[in-house]
Design a protein around this motif. Structure first.
Motif, PDB file in Angstrom:
ATOM      1  N   UNK A  16       0.858  -1.359   0.032  1.00 26.15           N
ATOM      2  CA  UNK A  16       0.309   0.156  -0.462  1.00 26.15           C
ATOM      3  C   UNK A  16       0.925   1.268  -0.179  1.00 26.15           C
ATOM      4  N   UNK A  17       2.260   1.335   0.329  1.00 26.02           N
ATOM      5  CA  UNK A  17       3.305   2.432   0.457  1.00 26.02           C
ATOM      6  C   UNK A  17       2.874   2.557  -1.057  1.00 26.02           C
ATOM      7  N   UNK A  18       2.951   4.158  -1.434  1.00 24.44           N
ATOM      8  CA  UNK A  18       3.879   4.465  -2.628  1.00 24.44           C
ATOM      9  C   UNK A  18       5.234   4.303  -2.977  1.00 24.44           C
ATOM     10  N   UNK A  19       5.732   5.230  -1.475  1.00 20.26           N
ATOM     11  CA  UNK A  19       6.835   5.706  -2.095  1.00 20.26           C
ATOM     12  C   UNK A  19       8.012   5.175  -0.629  1.00 20.26           C
ATOM     13  N   UNK A  20       8.731   5.671  -0.632  1.00 24.73           N
ATOM     14  CA  UNK A  20       9.762   5.440   0.589  1.00 24.73           C
ATOM     15  C   UNK A  20       9.514   6.380   1.441  1.00 24.73           C
ATOM     16  N   UNK A  21       9.212   7.587   1.792  1.00 29.21           N
ATOM     17  CA  UNK A  21       8.800   8.164   2.397  1.00 29.21           C
ATOM     18  C   UNK A  21       7.647   7.785   3.424  1.00 29.21           C
ATOM     19  N   UNK A  22       6.581   6.991   2.317  1.00 27.55           N
ATOM     20  CA  UNK A  22       5.176   6.773   2.819  1.00 27.55           C
ATOM     21  C   UNK A  22       5.832   5.356   3.987  1.00 27.55           C
ATOM     22  N   UNK A  96       6.113  12.174  12.280  1.00 26.77           N
ATOM     23  CA  UNK A  96       6.914  12.793  11.305  1.00 26.77           C
ATOM     24  C   UNK A  96       7.886  13.708  11.664  1.00 26.77           C
ATOM     25  N   UNK A  97       7.770  14.221  12.851  1.00 22.71           N
ATOM     26  CA  UNK A  97       9.138  15.141  12.834  1.00 22.71           C
ATOM     27  C   UNK A  97      10.733  14.065  12.232  1.00 22.71           C
ATOM     28  N   UNK A  98      10.897  12.487  12.608  1.00 20.86           N
ATOM     29  CA  UNK A  98      11.820  11.937  12.340  1.00 20.86           C
ATOM     30  C   UNK A  98      11.999  12.077  10.064  1.00 20.86           C
ATOM     31  N   UNK A  99      11.005  11.740   9.755  1.00 22.00           N
ATOM     32  CA  UNK A  99      10.923  11.634   8.425  1.00 22.00           C
ATOM     33  C   UNK A  99      11.260  13.131   7.725  1.00 22.00           C
ATOM     34  N   UNK A 100      10.986  14.100   8.426  1.00 22.45           N
ATOM     35  CA  UNK A 100      11.063  15.385   8.039  1.00 22.45           C
ATOM     36  C   UNK A 100      12.623  15.889   8.266  1.00 22.45           C
ATOM     37  N   UNK A 101      12.951  15.361   9.475  1.00 21.24           N
ATOM     38  CA  UNK A 101      14.553  15.122   9.361  1.00 21.24           C
ATOM     39  C   UNK A 101      16.004  14.623   8.660  1.00 21.24           C
ATOM     40  N   UNK A 102      14.773  13.836   8.092  1.00 22.93           N
ATOM     41  CA  UNK A 102      15.509  12.320   7.291  1.00 22.93           C
ATOM     42  C   UNK A 102      15.608  13.028   5.404  1.00 22.93           C
ATOM     43  N   UNK A 103      14.814  14.064   5.742  1.00 31.11           N
ATOM     44  CA  UNK A 103      14.795  14.329   4.240  1.00 31.11           C
ATOM     45  C   UNK A 103      13.328  14.229   3.581  1.00 31.11           C
ATOM     46  N   UNK A 104      12.568  13.406   4.273  1.00 29.67           N
ATOM     47  CA  UNK A 104      11.472  13.079   3.401  1.00 29.67           C
ATOM     48  C   UNK A 104      10.382  13.950   3.408  1.00 29.67           C
ATOM     49  N   UNK A 105       9.802  13.951   2.114  1.00 27.72           N
ATOM     50  CA  UNK A 105       8.199  15.343   2.741  1.00 27.72           C
ATOM     51  C   UNK A 105       7.425  14.771   3.404  1.00 27.72           C
ATOM     52  N   UNK A 106       7.402  15.205   4.743  1.00 28.07           N
ATOM     53  CA  UNK A 106       6.461  15.565   5.671  1.00 28.07           C
ATOM     54  C   UNK A 106       5.057  15.226   5.535  1.00 28.07           C
ATOM     55  N   UNK A 154       2.729  18.936   8.733  1.00 29.46           N
ATOM     56  CA  UNK A 154       3.746  18.855   7.966  1.00 29.46           C
ATOM     57  C   UNK A 154       3.854  20.306   7.056  1.00 29.46           C
ATOM     58  N   UNK A 155       2.332  21.542   7.727  1.00 29.48           N
ATOM     59  CA  UNK A 155       3.346  22.585   6.787  1.00 29.48           C
ATOM     60  C   UNK A 155       3.698  23.726   7.705  1.00 29.48           C
ATOM     61  N   UNK A 156       4.018  23.330   8.635  1.00 26.36           N
ATOM     62  CA  UNK A 156       5.648  23.668   9.236  1.00 26.36           C
ATOM     63  C   UNK A 156       6.639  23.551   9.596  1.00 26.36           C
ATOM     64  N   UNK A 162      11.326  17.676  -0.255  1.00 25.33           N
ATOM     65  CA  UNK A 162      12.298  16.439  -0.397  1.00 25.33           C
ATOM     66  C   UNK A 162      11.541  15.591  -1.163  1.00 25.33           C
ATOM     67  N   UNK A 163      13.260  14.631  -1.138  1.00 27.70           N
ATOM     68  CA  UNK A 163      12.363  13.457  -2.387  1.00 27.70           C
ATOM     69  C   UNK A 163      11.895  12.270  -2.250  1.00 27.70           C
ATOM     70  N   UNK A 164      10.474  12.005  -2.164  1.00 28.52           N
ATOM     71  CA  UNK A 164       9.579  10.789  -1.644  1.00 28.52           C
ATOM     72  C   UNK A 164      10.046  10.166  -1.974  1.00 28.52           C
ATOM     73  N   UNK A 165      10.723   9.558  -2.592  1.00 23.88           N
ATOM     74  CA  UNK A 165      11.768   8.358  -3.232  1.00 23.88           C
ATOM     75  C   UNK A 165      10.988   7.505  -3.900  1.00 23.88           C
ATOM     76  N   UNK A 166      10.013   7.088  -5.217  1.00 21.30           N
ATOM     77  CA  UNK A 166       8.842   6.854  -5.400  1.00 21.30           C
ATOM     78  C   UNK A 166       9.240   5.580  -6.653  1.00 21.30           C
ATOM     79  N   UNK A 167      10.234   6.535  -7.165  1.00 19.15           N
ATOM     80  CA  UNK A 167      10.964   5.068  -7.942  1.00 19.15           C
ATOM     81  C   UNK A 167      11.569   3.984  -7.594  1.00 19.15           C
ATOM     82  N   UNK A 168      12.307   4.894  -6.525  1.00 18.23           N
ATOM     83  CA  UNK A 168      13.532   3.552  -5.715  1.00 18.23           C
ATOM     84  C   UNK A 168      12.648   2.575  -4.888  1.00 18.23           C
TER      85      UNK A 168
END
Length: 291
Positions: A16-22, A96-106, A154-156, A162-168
């Motif tokens: 069900x996940x669309x990308x690495x970020x999810x 959400x804070x962790x994925x934002x820190x990792x560079x993914x779109x929150x 996420x707006x804050x 950021x790159x959700x890394x969908x193709x990867x």
């Protein structure tokens, strides 16, 4: 998330996940439970509930209450292993804070929840059982509230930057996807499965997904589903990655409809592509018997 940090991740979720970020959002949420020591609090609460339940059982049993004592214990233990709504909110925030820190779109964390809610609503509409997931929602914040809270948060942060890394991510799961889709059909949750497959098609319109959507309609077998399945099979046939099993399934529907010529053509095409399939002998017997 267990108190010792052990985490189980089911393949149905990976599908069900669309990308690495999810996926990172899910992992971050579970890590949030661990960082917040929610599992330890849960374990302590479980021990307290167990002790109280045993006391009630003995007290009510001595009073001759019997079955009521058992029900009282069940009521106490029902929520033993459910995180509280506050725990869920805190885990959402930490994740959400962790994925934002990792560079993914929150914002992807909010999308995960939106996707899940859409599937649950589709299942409720199909099955007519709006309370089929009441246990799940009992210990979780209101779905709309939760999604909106994550969207606002996420707006804050980085928002959708950021790159959700969908193709990867698609590349990593490609070799497993077929098995996961087979498993999804076996769940027999037609509403959820069809909603999922329609969403996957919006990501990439490929023959494999078209075939499985056709299978979901065929297995659901509601009014008009045979026609819907045949339409999806026809679309799958035009794609280069159309699974050979499409011809078998199409042949089955054509056979049921009494269209022996079309069924024969579909079965023969299936056997030409998969002569050693496990069900090849059964299909050959249909042809030998004149369908």
């Amino acid at each position: 998330m267990a108190p010792n940090g052990m985490l189980q991740l089911w393949t149905g979720l990976l599908l069900r996940m669309e990308n690495e970020a999810q996926l990172a959002a899910i992992l971050g949420h579970e890590i949030g439970h661990y960082v917040g020591r929610h599992s330890l609090e849960q374990l302590r609460d479980a021990k307290s509930r167990t002790a109280l339940g045993q006391f009630l059982g003995m007290a009510l049993g001595a009073a001759g209450v019997g079955a009521a004592g058992s029900l009282a214990q069940l009521a106490l233990l029902a929520g033993m292993f459910a995180y509280s709504r506050e725990h869920e909110r805190e885990a959402d925030r930490i994740g959400q804070e962790l994925i934002a820190t990792a560079g993914y779109p929150p914002i992807e964390a909010a999308k995960v929840w939106q996707q899940l809610v859409a599937e649950l609503k589709a299942e409720a509409e199909w099955s007519g059982d709006a309370g089929s997931r009441s246990i799940f929602f009992a210990s979780h914040p209101d779905p709309e509230e939760r999604s909106q809270a994550m969207t606002n948060r996420a707006a804050t942060m980085n928002g959708d930057r950021g790159d959700p890394a969908s193709a990867a991510y698609a590349g990593q799961i490609r070799g497993h996807r077929r098995q996961w889709l087979d498993d999804e059909l076996r769940r027999r949750k037609a509403g959820e499965t069809i909603a999922l497959l329609e969403r996957l098609l919006r990501q990439a319109d490929d023959g494999e997904t078209r075939f499985f959507l056709g299978e979901a309609f065929r297995l659901r077998a509601a009014d008009g589903d045979a026609g819907r399945a045949l339409n999806e099979y026809a679309a799958a046939e035009t794609r280069s990655d159309c699974p050979p099993e499409m011809y078998r399934s199409r042949g089955m529907l054509q056979r049921q409809a009494g269209d022996t010529a079309a069924a024969s053509a579909s079965f023969r095409r299936y056997l030409s592509l998969s002569p050693c399939a496990e069900d090849a002998e059964m299909i050959r017997s249909y042809l030998q018997e004149g369908i």
